[in-house]
Design a protein around this motif. Structure first.
Motif, PDB file in Angstrom:
ATOM      1  N   PHE A 173      -5.484   6.955 -12.735  1.00  0.00           N
ATOM      2  CA  PHE A 173      -4.099   7.272 -12.402  1.00  0.00           C
ATOM      3  C   PHE A 173      -3.200   7.078 -13.619  1.00  0.00           C
ATOM      4  CE2 PHE A 173      -4.723   2.809 -11.390  1.00  0.00           C
ATOM      5  CZ  PHE A 173      -3.579   2.167 -11.844  1.00  0.00           C
ATOM      6  N   LEU A 174      -1.992   7.636 -13.540  1.00  0.00           N
ATOM      7  CA  LEU A 174      -0.989   7.490 -14.584  1.00  0.00           C
ATOM      8  C   LEU A 174       0.290   6.955 -13.979  1.00  0.00           C
ATOM      9  CD1 LEU A 174      -2.475  10.564 -15.223  1.00  0.00           C
ATOM     10  CD2 LEU A 174      -1.324  10.041 -17.373  1.00  0.00           C
ATOM     11  N   ILE A 175       1.006   6.122 -14.735  1.00  0.00           N
ATOM     12  CA  ILE A 175       2.283   5.561 -14.308  1.00  0.00           C
ATOM     13  C   ILE A 175       3.319   5.820 -15.395  1.00  0.00           C
ATOM     14  CG2 ILE A 175       3.567   3.438 -13.799  1.00  0.00           C
ATOM     15  CD1 ILE A 175       1.007   2.255 -12.731  1.00  0.00           C
ATOM     16  N   ASN A 176       4.521   6.178 -14.990  1.00  0.00           N
ATOM     17  CA  ASN A 176       5.608   6.343 -15.952  1.00  0.00           C
ATOM     18  C   ASN A 176       6.921   5.901 -15.300  1.00  0.00           C
ATOM     19  OD1 ASN A 176       6.639   6.983 -18.476  1.00  0.00           O
ATOM     20  ND2 ASN A 176       7.123   9.084 -17.892  1.00  0.00           N
ATOM     21  N   ASN A 177       7.904   5.664 -16.133  1.00  0.00           N
ATOM     22  CA  ASN A 177       9.252   5.290 -15.667  1.00  0.00           C
ATOM     23  C   ASN A 177       9.201   4.131 -14.679  1.00  0.00           C
ATOM     24  OD1 ASN A 177      10.350   7.437 -17.207  1.00  0.00           O
ATOM     25  ND2 ASN A 177       9.880   8.871 -15.547  1.00  0.00           N
ATOM     26  N   PHE A 178       8.500   3.091 -15.077  1.00  0.00           N
ATOM     27  CA  PHE A 178       8.365   1.891 -14.255  1.00  0.00           C
ATOM     28  C   PHE A 178       9.539   0.975 -14.567  1.00  0.00           C
ATOM     29  CE2 PHE A 178       5.894  -2.341 -13.971  1.00  0.00           C
ATOM     30  CZ  PHE A 178       6.404  -2.596 -12.715  1.00  0.00           C
ATOM     31  N   ALA A 184       0.858  -1.185   0.000  1.00  0.00           N
ATOM     32  CA  ALA A 184       0.000   0.000   0.000  1.00  0.00           C
ATOM     33  C   ALA A 184       0.892   1.232   0.000  1.00  0.00           C
ATOM     34  CB  ALA A 184      -0.908  -0.003   1.226  1.00  0.00           C
ATOM     35  N   VAL A 185       0.615   2.147  -0.925  1.00  0.00           N
ATOM     36  CA  VAL A 185       1.458   3.327  -1.102  1.00  0.00           C
ATOM     37  C   VAL A 185       0.638   4.568  -0.774  1.00  0.00           C
ATOM     38  CG1 VAL A 185       2.884   4.636  -2.710  1.00  0.00           C
ATOM     39  CG2 VAL A 185       2.717   2.144  -2.928  1.00  0.00           C
ATOM     40  N   LYS A 186       1.179   5.434   0.077  1.00  0.00           N
ATOM     41  CA  LYS A 186       0.499   6.688   0.426  1.00  0.00           C
ATOM     42  C   LYS A 186       0.740   7.688  -0.699  1.00  0.00           C
ATOM     43  CE  LYS A 186      -1.740   9.262   3.462  1.00  0.00           C
ATOM     44  NZ  LYS A 186      -3.089   8.936   3.954  1.00  0.00           N
ATOM     45  N   ASP A 232      -2.526  16.994  -9.396  1.00  0.00           N
ATOM     46  CA  ASP A 232      -1.821  17.022 -10.671  1.00  0.00           C
ATOM     47  C   ASP A 232      -0.311  17.106 -10.451  1.00  0.00           C
ATOM     48  OD1 ASP A 232      -2.035  16.860 -13.436  1.00  0.00           O
ATOM     49  OD2 ASP A 232      -1.819  19.027 -13.676  1.00  0.00           O
ATOM     50  N   ILE A 233       0.225  16.068  -9.784  1.00  0.00           N
ATOM     51  CA  ILE A 233       1.675  16.007  -9.528  1.00  0.00           C
ATOM     52  C   ILE A 233       2.171  14.575  -9.735  1.00  0.00           C
ATOM     53  CG2 ILE A 233       1.718  17.929  -7.872  1.00  0.00           C
ATOM     54  CD1 ILE A 233       1.752  15.799  -5.624  1.00  0.00           C
ATOM     55  N   TRP A 234       3.434  14.479 -10.124  1.00  0.00           N
ATOM     56  CA  TRP A 234       4.089  13.165 -10.191  1.00  0.00           C
ATOM     57  C   TRP A 234       4.755  12.880  -8.861  1.00  0.00           C
ATOM     58  CZ3 TRP A 234       3.150   9.874 -13.935  1.00  0.00           C
ATOM     59  CH2 TRP A 234       2.834  10.318 -15.217  1.00  0.00           C
ATOM     60  N   GLN A 235       4.613  11.671  -8.379  1.00  0.00           N
ATOM     61  CA  GLN A 235       5.309  11.248  -7.165  1.00  0.00           C
ATOM     62  C   GLN A 235       6.152  10.023  -7.479  1.00  0.00           C
ATOM     63  OE1 GLN A 235       1.357  11.899  -4.651  1.00  0.00           O
ATOM     64  NE2 GLN A 235       3.059  11.309  -3.327  1.00  0.00           N
ATOM     65  N   ASN A 236       7.355  10.027  -6.982  1.00  0.00           N
ATOM     66  CA  ASN A 236       8.254   8.897  -7.212  1.00  0.00           C
ATOM     67  C   ASN A 236       8.102   7.889  -6.079  1.00  0.00           C
ATOM     68  OD1 ASN A 236      11.378   7.758  -6.719  1.00  0.00           O
ATOM     69  ND2 ASN A 236      10.672   7.798  -8.834  1.00  0.00           N
TER      70      ASN A 236
END
Length: 566
Positions: free
Chosen positions: A558-563, A514-516, A521-525
């Motif tokens: 949601f959006l995912i990038n740089n996986f 589970a990820v908090k 409208d922000i990217w979180q690493n």
């Protein structure tokens, strides 16, 4: 059938409808010009009663004489009201039929279902029995035969309606088996088979595995010869379209083309793959189904206007997989080539699109791909998409290669990055069956796609969750001690979950992190180590070796990038 060679013709020889099927109306409603009736058709009589076949019957309230479509609905879901109404809206008399009957106690209950009398109650759906592919006694005393009889009575009912002209048919997954039986004997104008192209008796015997074919027992041979769908393909009397999900656990995509190849060359037949589907076929397959029905039932054509099957040639040259695809150019929109590596079990493959070309070029297209040297096998097929929304696919080819035939010896750490490629083919919907029609996705916009995120950075755009089987391949398998890292943007809500899944299609175990996440409208690493993943009972996992899938889910889009893994 003891002492006789069992064949489809021998099994059904002498079968006849014992009486003109009558029916009773349970419920009837009219909305938007469509009359929808829930009915029981009175089927064959047994020693302890009479089969009552539950159906949804839909047609325009003001109907003269129209073509009809009978739908053998998914065995667990029962008669599909939504599909029947959709077909009625297109001008057909639609009859959606439940063949599965009462569900076993471990399953959800249907509000209404086909009633099989006590002496043939084995025709009721029991999940534990459905995958058995051996017959010890008489074939006529099995659920397969009994359900086949029920479908023929339903067809006889349709044929007896004065408002019906020609009849076409659609079968969905397990119920397809019984449509194959009907297509062998009934006067159908066309048939669409969603999912089930047979070869159930070959379950676990993979077409492109290197192990020899086993010796089948007599009871297994009886099933293969008289029950399994591919045995009926040779005897099909009408044009046929097979729509096959690539990742179905129960139905082997590799062998679907073998079934098509058995159909009489004088009849139109085609195959289309739904990439990433497990329990449903995509929107192009739905369009293909509707266009196919229209060709033979509305236009009364012969199939000559429908696209021909594309062909594929595959070779290894200079360390590359080279594909040459030849497609029917009439109204051709695009041609795409797909590759998966290593995995002989079709349901666990991660198909990747390695190229797409527009129409033209004389119908011949070339694609190239550099495989990982230790994969040993590459599986390829092509899919041609047409302006009317239909698609047709080629056969699946397998090309074996040695580690000396390609110089690509580097493992891949990046599972997705929009900076490298915006192809999302290998990322599939985590949940299926959300569409209005079970087994066919009749609406657009529910696929995993590429969307624009913060700072104009693109990412995987997901609505219902996504999964990938990429981690199942040596090329993408992380080393123990590696971390997963990705950027995520969740538009709203704070719950976000990553799952590592073992035995995805069997006794599935999910290890969840589970990820908090802050919505907005922000990217979180995010970085996750192996010890961040736990089962619901708090059990951890020590190795990535048995992981077959990675899944992402959230409360909203949601959006995912740089996986990647590092």
């Amino acid at each position: 059938m003891a002492g006789k060679i069992l064949t489809p013709l021998a099994l059904w020889k002498g079968f006849r409808i014992e009486h003109t099927p009558t029916f009773e109306i349970i419920e009837e409603k009219k909305a938007r010009g469509i009359l929808v009736s829930e009915i029981y058709i009175h089927g064959r009589k047994t020693e302890s009663g009479q089969v009552k076949i539950h159906c949804v019957w839909a047609r325009k309230a003001k109907t003269d004489v129209s073509p009809a479509v009978i739908v053998a609905s998914d065995l667990k879901m029962g008669a599909d009201r939504n599909f029947a109404v959709k077909l009625a809206g297109e001008g057909y008399v639609a009859l959606s039929v439940d063949l599965g009957g009462k569900l076993s106690d471990d399953d959800l209950k249907k509000p209404r279902y086909t009633v099989y009398p006590e002496d043939v109650e084995y025709a009721n759906f029991n999940a534990a029995e459905e995958n058995k592919t051996k017959i010890k006694g008489e074939v006529t005393g099995t659920r397969w035969y009994e359900r086949g009889v029920a479908l023929r009575y339903a067809i006889a009912f349709l044929r007896g309606q004065k408002i019906v002209s020609d009849i076409g048919a659609v079968g969905v997954f397990g119920a397809c088996n019984y449509l194959w039986y009907a297509a062998e004997a009934e006067d159908l104008k066309c048939a669409v088979f969603v999912g089930n192209a047979g070869w159930q008796g070959y379950r676990g015997i993979w077409k492109f595995d290197d192990t020899p074919e086993p010796q089948f027992s007599d009871s297994a041979l009886k099933f293969l010869a008289g029950i399994d769908a591919q045995a009926y393909a040779t005897h099909v009397k009408c044009p046929a379209l097979i729509l096959s999900p690539t990742n179905s656990y129960e139905y082997d995509m590799d062998r679907a083309s073998d079934t098509v190849s058995r159909i009489n060359d004088k009849l139109y037949s085609a195959l289309d793959y739904s990439v990433g589907g497990r329990n449903e076929a995509d929107f192009h397959c739905f369009n293909g189904c509707m266009n196919f029905l229209e060709e033979f039932l509305i236009k009364k054509g012969d199939g000559s206007s429908l696209p021909k099957t594309p062909t594929v040639k595959c070779a290894v040259k200079d360390g590359m997989i080279i594909l040459e695809v030849t497609a029917d150019v009439r109204n051709l929109k695009t041609v795409s080539a797909f590759v998966a590596e290593e995995e002989v079990r079709p349901y666990l493959r991660a198909w990747e699109k390695i190229g797409e070309a527009g129409g033209g070029k004389g119908g011949v297209y070339s694609f190239s791909y550099k495989p990982y040297c230790r994969s040993g096998k590459a599986f390829v097929f092509a899919r041609a998409l047409y302006e009317n929304g239909s698609a047709v696919s080629s056969v699946v080819l397998c090309r074996n290669f040695t580690d000396t035939e390609t110089e690509n010896n580097g493992k891949e750490r990046v599972l997705f990055s929009s900076q490298l490629s915006e192809d999302v083919t290998a990322f599939y919907q985590a949940e299926e069956g959300r569409g209005e029609i079970f087994g066919l996705r009749s609406e657009k916009g529910k696929d995993v796609s590429v969307g624009s995120g913060p700072m104009d950075m693109h990412g995987l755009c997901v609505r219902y969750g996504t999964l990938t089987f990429k981690i199942n391949e040596k090329k993408y398998k992380p080393a123990d001690g590696s971390m997963f890292m990705f950027d995520v943007c969740v538009r709203s809500g704070e719950s976000f979950y990553v799952k590592l899944v073992t035995d995805y299609f069997g006794n599935k175990t999910e290890y969840v992190a589970a990820v908090k996440i802050f919505g907005g409208d922000i990217w979180q690493n995010v970085k996750l180590e192996l010890n961040n993943f736990k089962t619901k009972d708090g059990m951890g996992i020590k190795s990535y070796d048995k992981i077959q899938a990675v899944e992402f889910s959230a409360d909203g889009e949601f959006l995912i990038n740089n996986f990647l893994w590092v």
